[in-house]
Motif scaffolding. Structure first.
Motif, short mmCIF file in Angstrom:
data_model
loop_
_atom_site.label_atom_id
_atom_site.label_comp_id
_atom_site.label_asym_id
_atom_site.label_seq_id
_atom_site.Cartn_x
_atom_site.Cartn_y
_atom_site.Cartn_z
N SER A 1 2.38 4.23 -15.35
CA SER A 1 1.48 4.83 -14.02
C SER A 1 1.25 4.50 -13.41
O SER A 1 0.24 3.31 -13.51
CB SER A 1 1.31 6.97 -14.76
OG SER A 1 0.24 6.13 -15.20
N PHE A 2 1.37 5.02 -12.08
CA PHE A 2 -0.52 4.42 -10.96
C PHE A 2 -1.00 5.36 -10.42
O PHE A 2 -0.21 6.27 -9.22
CB PHE A 2 0.63 2.97 -10.29
CG PHE A 2 -0.65 1.89 -9.64
CD1 PHE A 2 -1.33 2.30 -9.32
CD2 PHE A 2 -0.02 0.88 -8.69
CE1 PHE A 2 -3.22 1.56 -8.36
CE2 PHE A 2 -0.89 0.38 -7.79
CZ PHE A 2 -2.14 0.54 -8.37
N GLY A 3 -2.60 5.39 -9.89
CA GLY A 3 -2.49 6.69 -9.88
C GLY A 3 -2.89 6.51 -8.38
O GLY A 3 -2.81 5.82 -7.98
N SER A 4 -3.47 7.80 -7.87
CA SER A 4 -3.89 7.93 -6.46
C SER A 4 -5.06 7.28 -5.73
O SER A 4 -5.85 6.32 -6.42
CB SER A 4 -4.12 9.45 -6.40
OG SER A 4 -3.56 9.63 -5.32
N HIS A 5 -3.90 5.88 -4.80
CA HIS A 5 -4.76 5.04 -4.31
C HIS A 5 -4.43 4.67 -2.95
O HIS A 5 -3.49 5.34 -2.74
CB HIS A 5 -4.87 4.07 -5.35
CG HIS A 5 -3.34 2.80 -5.27
ND1 HIS A 5 -2.54 3.65 -6.23
CD2 HIS A 5 -3.19 2.38 -4.16
CE1 HIS A 5 -1.31 2.99 -6.11
NE2 HIS A 5 -1.98 2.22 -4.95
N VAL A 6 -5.50 3.92 -2.07
CA VAL A 6 -4.79 3.43 -0.73
C VAL A 6 -5.00 1.57 -1.47
O VAL A 6 -5.82 1.64 -1.99
CB VAL A 6 -6.30 3.83 0.12
CG1 VAL A 6 -5.57 3.09 1.57
CG2 VAL A 6 -5.52 5.16 0.33
N ASP A 7 -4.26 1.47 -0.74
CA ASP A 7 -3.91 -0.42 -0.82
C ASP A 7 -4.90 -1.44 0.32
O ASP A 7 -5.81 -0.96 1.00
CB ASP A 7 -2.15 -1.28 -0.09
CG ASP A 7 -1.64 -0.64 -0.77
OD1 ASP A 7 -1.50 0.23 -2.36
OD2 ASP A 7 -0.31 -0.21 -1.05
N ASN A 8 -5.33 -1.91 -0.88
CA ASN A 8 -6.78 -2.95 0.47
C ASN A 8 -6.19 -3.60 1.81
O ASN A 8 -5.51 -3.80 1.93
CB ASN A 8 -6.47 -4.33 -0.12
CG ASN A 8 -7.38 -4.30 -1.96
OD1 ASN A 8 -7.46 -2.94 -2.02
ND2 ASN A 8 -7.55 -5.17 -2.57
N LEU B 1 -2.78 7.88 0.85
CA LEU B 1 -2.83 7.71 -0.04
C LEU B 1 -1.45 7.82 -1.03
O LEU B 1 -0.78 8.93 -0.45
CB LEU B 1 -3.46 8.61 -1.05
CG LEU B 1 -5.28 8.90 -0.73
CD1 LEU B 1 -5.61 10.32 -1.29
CD2 LEU B 1 -5.46 7.98 -1.85
N HIS B 2 -1.50 7.30 -1.67
CA HIS B 2 -0.15 7.12 -2.54
C HIS B 2 0.05 6.78 -4.12
O HIS B 2 -1.35 6.38 -5.35
CB HIS B 2 1.17 5.92 -2.56
CG HIS B 2 0.15 4.93 -2.35
ND1 HIS B 2 -0.59 3.88 -1.15
CD2 HIS B 2 0.22 3.97 -3.02
CE1 HIS B 2 -0.87 2.84 -0.84
NE2 HIS B 2 -0.25 2.63 -2.63
N LYS B 3 0.31 7.46 -4.76
CA LYS B 3 1.03 6.92 -6.76
C LYS B 3 2.21 6.71 -6.91
O LYS B 3 2.89 7.79 -6.32
CB LYS B 3 0.12 8.45 -7.93
CG LYS B 3 0.39 9.81 -7.30
CD LYS B 3 -0.10 10.25 -7.69
CE LYS B 3 -0.41 12.08 -7.24
NZ LYS B 3 -0.84 12.95 -7.86
NI NI Z 1 -0.10 1.33 -3.47
#
Ligand code: NI
Length: 226
Positions: free
Chosen positions: A92-99, A158-160
Protein backbone atom coordinates in the motif's frame (compact mmCIF):
# COMPACT_ATOMS: atom_id res chain seq x y z
CA UNK A 1 -9.19 18.80 -11.20
CA UNK A 2 -8.97 15.03 -11.38
CA UNK A 3 -9.17 13.83 -14.98
CA UNK A 4 -9.28 10.41 -16.63
CA UNK A 5 -7.44 10.18 -19.94
CA UNK A 6 -8.71 7.06 -21.73
CA UNK A 7 -6.56 4.87 -23.98
CA UNK A 8 -3.24 6.66 -23.75
CA UNK A 9 -2.03 3.22 -24.85
CA UNK A 10 -4.33 0.72 -26.54
CA UNK A 11 -5.27 -2.30 -24.40
CA UNK A 12 -3.18 -4.51 -26.74
CA UNK A 13 -0.07 -2.37 -26.49
CA UNK A 14 -0.42 -1.98 -22.71
CA UNK A 15 -0.78 -5.76 -22.33
CA UNK A 16 2.37 -6.36 -24.40
CA UNK A 17 4.37 -3.99 -22.17
CA UNK A 18 2.84 -5.66 -19.12
CA UNK A 19 4.34 -9.00 -20.17
CA UNK A 20 7.78 -7.34 -20.21
CA UNK A 21 7.11 -5.63 -16.88
CA UNK A 22 6.14 -8.94 -15.27
CA UNK A 23 9.51 -10.40 -16.28
CA UNK A 24 11.51 -7.43 -14.90
CA UNK A 25 13.47 -7.00 -11.65
CA UNK A 26 11.64 -4.94 -9.04
CA UNK A 27 13.27 -3.13 -6.08
CA UNK A 28 11.96 -1.52 -2.87
CA UNK A 29 9.78 1.48 -3.79
CA UNK A 30 11.31 3.67 -1.08
CA UNK A 31 14.27 4.45 -3.41
CA UNK A 32 12.40 7.49 -4.83
CA UNK A 33 10.42 8.48 -1.73
CA UNK A 34 10.96 11.59 0.37
CA UNK A 35 11.39 11.33 4.16
CA UNK A 36 7.69 11.56 5.03
CA UNK A 37 6.45 9.34 2.21
CA UNK A 38 9.12 6.67 2.85
CA UNK A 39 7.36 5.98 6.14
CA UNK A 40 4.07 5.18 4.45
CA UNK A 41 5.31 3.68 1.17
CA UNK A 42 5.32 -0.07 0.78
CA UNK A 43 5.55 -1.31 -2.81
CA UNK A 44 8.03 -2.34 -5.50
CA UNK A 45 9.52 -0.27 -8.29
CA UNK A 46 11.37 -0.85 -11.50
CA UNK A 47 14.94 0.43 -11.09
CA UNK A 48 15.16 4.02 -12.39
CA UNK A 49 17.07 4.16 -15.65
CA UNK A 50 16.86 0.40 -16.30
CA UNK A 51 16.56 -0.41 -20.03
CA UNK A 52 12.86 -1.34 -19.81
CA UNK A 53 12.01 1.73 -17.69
CA UNK A 54 13.73 3.89 -20.28
CA UNK A 55 12.20 2.20 -23.32
CA UNK A 56 8.65 2.22 -21.99
CA UNK A 57 9.11 5.68 -20.44
CA UNK A 58 10.13 7.07 -23.85
CA UNK A 59 7.14 5.42 -25.47
CA UNK A 60 4.78 6.98 -22.90
CA UNK A 61 6.31 10.44 -23.40
CA UNK A 62 5.96 10.03 -27.17
CA UNK A 63 2.27 9.07 -27.08
CA UNK A 64 1.48 11.86 -24.63
CA UNK A 65 2.73 14.36 -27.20
CA UNK A 66 -0.10 13.16 -29.45
CA UNK A 67 -2.85 12.89 -26.82
CA UNK A 68 -5.03 16.02 -27.22
CA UNK A 69 -6.92 15.60 -23.92
CA UNK A 70 -3.63 15.38 -21.98
CA UNK A 71 -2.12 18.37 -23.79
CA UNK A 72 -5.21 20.50 -23.24
CA UNK A 73 -5.57 19.58 -19.55
CA UNK A 74 -1.90 19.58 -18.51
CA UNK A 75 -0.38 22.25 -20.79
CA UNK A 76 2.93 20.48 -20.16
CA UNK A 77 6.26 22.29 -20.00
CA UNK A 78 8.36 19.35 -18.74
CA UNK A 79 7.52 15.75 -17.94
CA UNK A 80 9.55 13.69 -15.48
CA UNK A 81 10.77 10.39 -17.01
CA UNK A 82 8.06 7.85 -16.08
CA UNK A 83 8.65 5.48 -13.16
CA UNK A 84 6.93 2.13 -12.63
CA UNK A 85 5.49 0.49 -9.56
CA UNK A 86 4.01 -2.84 -8.62
CA UNK A 87 1.78 -3.51 -5.65
CA UNK A 88 1.21 -7.09 -4.57
CA UNK A 89 -0.82 -8.46 -1.65
CA UNK A 90 -0.18 -6.41 1.52
CA UNK A 91 1.41 -3.51 -0.37
CA UNK A 92 0.00 0.00 0.00
CA UNK A 93 1.03 3.65 -0.03
CA UNK A 94 -0.37 5.74 2.83
CA UNK A 95 -1.55 9.33 2.63
CA UNK A 96 1.08 11.76 1.29
CA UNK A 97 1.72 14.74 -0.97
CA UNK A 98 4.33 14.27 -3.71
CA UNK A 99 7.61 16.20 -3.38
CA UNK A 100 7.29 19.65 -4.96
CA UNK A 101 10.57 19.53 -6.89
CA UNK A 102 12.16 16.51 -8.59
CA UNK A 103 15.68 16.39 -9.94
CA UNK A 104 15.81 14.45 -13.21
CA UNK A 105 18.51 11.82 -12.50
CA UNK A 106 21.76 12.32 -14.38
CA UNK A 107 20.79 15.80 -15.59
CA UNK A 108 20.88 19.35 -14.19
CA UNK A 109 17.11 19.63 -14.83
CA UNK A 110 14.47 19.99 -12.16
CA UNK A 111 10.75 19.47 -12.57
CA UNK A 112 8.23 21.28 -10.41
CA UNK A 113 5.47 18.76 -9.83
CA UNK A 114 2.24 20.54 -10.76
CA UNK A 115 0.40 17.40 -11.90
CA UNK A 116 0.74 13.75 -10.95
CA UNK A 117 -0.11 10.98 -13.41
CA UNK A 118 -0.84 7.28 -12.98
CA UNK A 119 -1.00 5.15 -16.13
CA UNK A 120 -2.43 1.70 -15.47
CA UNK A 121 -0.85 -1.55 -16.66
CA UNK A 122 -3.36 -3.77 -14.82
CA UNK A 123 -7.07 -4.15 -15.43
CA UNK A 124 -9.35 -3.50 -12.43
CA UNK A 125 -10.47 -7.14 -12.27
CA UNK A 126 -6.86 -8.37 -11.80
CA UNK A 127 -6.60 -7.20 -8.20
CA UNK A 128 -8.67 -6.48 -5.12
CA UNK A 129 -8.05 -3.23 -3.21
CA UNK A 130 -5.35 -0.93 -4.58
CA UNK A 131 -7.66 2.01 -5.32
CA UNK A 132 -5.96 5.38 -5.75
CA UNK A 133 -7.71 7.85 -3.43
CA UNK A 134 -7.27 11.54 -4.23
CA UNK A 135 -8.53 14.27 -1.88
CA UNK A 136 -9.59 17.69 -3.06
CA UNK A 137 -11.94 20.37 -1.84
CA UNK A 138 -14.90 18.40 -3.23
CA UNK A 139 -14.06 15.30 -1.18
CA UNK A 140 -12.25 12.02 -1.81
CA UNK A 141 -12.19 10.50 -5.31
CA UNK A 142 -11.53 6.83 -5.91
CA UNK A 143 -9.67 5.82 -9.07
CA UNK A 144 -9.17 2.38 -10.61
CA UNK A 145 -8.88 2.50 -14.40
CA UNK A 146 -8.54 -0.03 -17.23
CA UNK A 147 -5.15 -0.97 -18.63
CA UNK A 148 -3.73 1.81 -20.83
CA UNK A 149 -5.86 4.56 -19.21
CA UNK A 150 -4.37 7.38 -17.15
CA UNK A 151 -5.43 9.44 -14.14
CA UNK A 152 -4.18 13.03 -13.92
CA UNK A 153 -4.55 15.09 -10.73
CA UNK A 154 -3.00 18.14 -9.07
CA UNK A 155 0.19 17.23 -7.19
CA UNK A 156 -1.00 19.49 -4.39
CA UNK A 157 -3.60 16.83 -3.46
CA UNK A 158 -3.21 14.42 -0.57
CA UNK A 159 -3.47 10.91 -2.02
CA UNK A 160 -2.89 7.26 -1.18
CA UNK A 161 -3.11 3.75 -2.61
CA UNK A 162 -5.25 1.39 -0.52
CA UNK A 163 -3.80 -1.99 0.49
CA UNK A 164 -3.90 -4.74 -2.11
CA UNK A 165 -5.81 -7.79 -0.92
CA UNK A 166 -5.01 -10.04 -3.90
CA UNK A 167 -3.50 -9.90 -7.39
CA UNK A 168 -1.09 -7.27 -8.69
CA UNK A 169 -1.47 -3.60 -9.55
CA UNK A 170 1.16 -2.46 -12.03
CA UNK A 171 1.32 1.19 -13.10
CA UNK A 172 3.53 3.96 -14.36
CA UNK A 173 3.67 7.17 -12.36
CA UNK A 174 5.25 10.49 -13.18
CA UNK A 175 4.93 14.24 -12.79
CA UNK A 176 4.31 17.15 -15.07
CA UNK A 177 5.48 20.72 -14.75
CA UNK A 178 2.77 22.73 -16.45
CA UNK A 179 3.15 26.04 -18.25
CA UNK A 180 0.33 27.04 -15.87
CA UNK A 181 1.39 26.56 -12.25
CA UNK A 182 -2.01 27.27 -10.71
CA UNK A 183 -4.59 24.49 -10.86
CA UNK A 184 -7.52 26.96 -10.93
CA UNK A 185 -6.13 28.87 -13.93
CA UNK A 186 -5.24 25.61 -15.69
CA UNK A 187 -8.78 24.31 -15.17
CA UNK A 188 -10.28 27.53 -16.60
CA UNK A 189 -8.11 27.21 -19.72
CA UNK A 190 -9.07 23.56 -20.11
CA UNK A 191 -12.78 24.38 -19.83
CA UNK A 192 -12.42 27.25 -22.29
CA UNK A 193 -10.50 25.05 -24.75
CA UNK A 194 -13.13 22.29 -24.47
CA UNK A 195 -15.87 24.84 -25.22
CA UNK A 196 -13.94 26.22 -28.21
CA UNK A 197 -13.46 22.71 -29.61
CA UNK A 198 -17.20 22.08 -29.35
CA UNK A 199 -18.27 25.38 -30.93
CA UNK A 200 -15.70 24.86 -33.72
CA UNK A 201 -17.30 21.52 -34.52
CA UNK A 202 -20.94 22.54 -34.19
CA UNK A 203 -20.72 25.97 -35.83
CA UNK A 204 -17.33 26.21 -37.58
CA UNK A 205 -18.04 29.61 -39.13
CA UNK A 206 -19.39 31.28 -36.01
CA UNK A 207 -17.38 34.47 -35.33
CA UNK A 208 -17.39 33.68 -31.58
CA UNK A 209 -15.06 30.74 -32.25
CA UNK A 210 -12.33 33.15 -33.38
CA UNK A 211 -13.03 35.57 -30.56
CA UNK A 212 -12.92 32.85 -27.89
CA UNK A 213 -9.74 31.39 -29.38
CA UNK A 214 -8.24 34.86 -29.06
CA UNK A 215 -9.28 35.02 -25.40
CA UNK A 216 -7.74 31.57 -24.79
CA UNK A 217 -4.39 32.58 -26.25
CA UNK A 218 -4.36 35.93 -24.49
CA UNK A 219 -4.98 34.26 -21.13
CA UNK A 220 -2.25 31.72 -21.92
CA UNK A 221 0.11 34.57 -22.80
CA UNK A 222 -0.72 36.29 -19.53
CA UNK A 223 -0.33 33.24 -17.29
CA UNK A 224 2.18 30.86 -18.90
CA UNK A 225 5.80 30.21 -17.85
CA UNK A 226 7.80 28.83 -20.75
NI1 NI B 1 2.24 10.10 -4.63
Amino acid sequence: MLLQVPEVLSAEEAAAWRTKLDAADWVDGRVTAGVQSARVKNNRQLREGSPLARELGDRILEVLQHTPLFLSAALPLRVFPPLFNRYGPGHSFGSHVDNAIRQVPGTPHRVRTDLSATLFFSDPDEYEGGELLVEDTYGVHQVKLPMGHMALYPSTSLHKVLPIRSGARVASFFWIQSMIRDDGQRTLLFDLDSGIQRISQDAPDHPSAVQLTGVYHNLLRRWADV
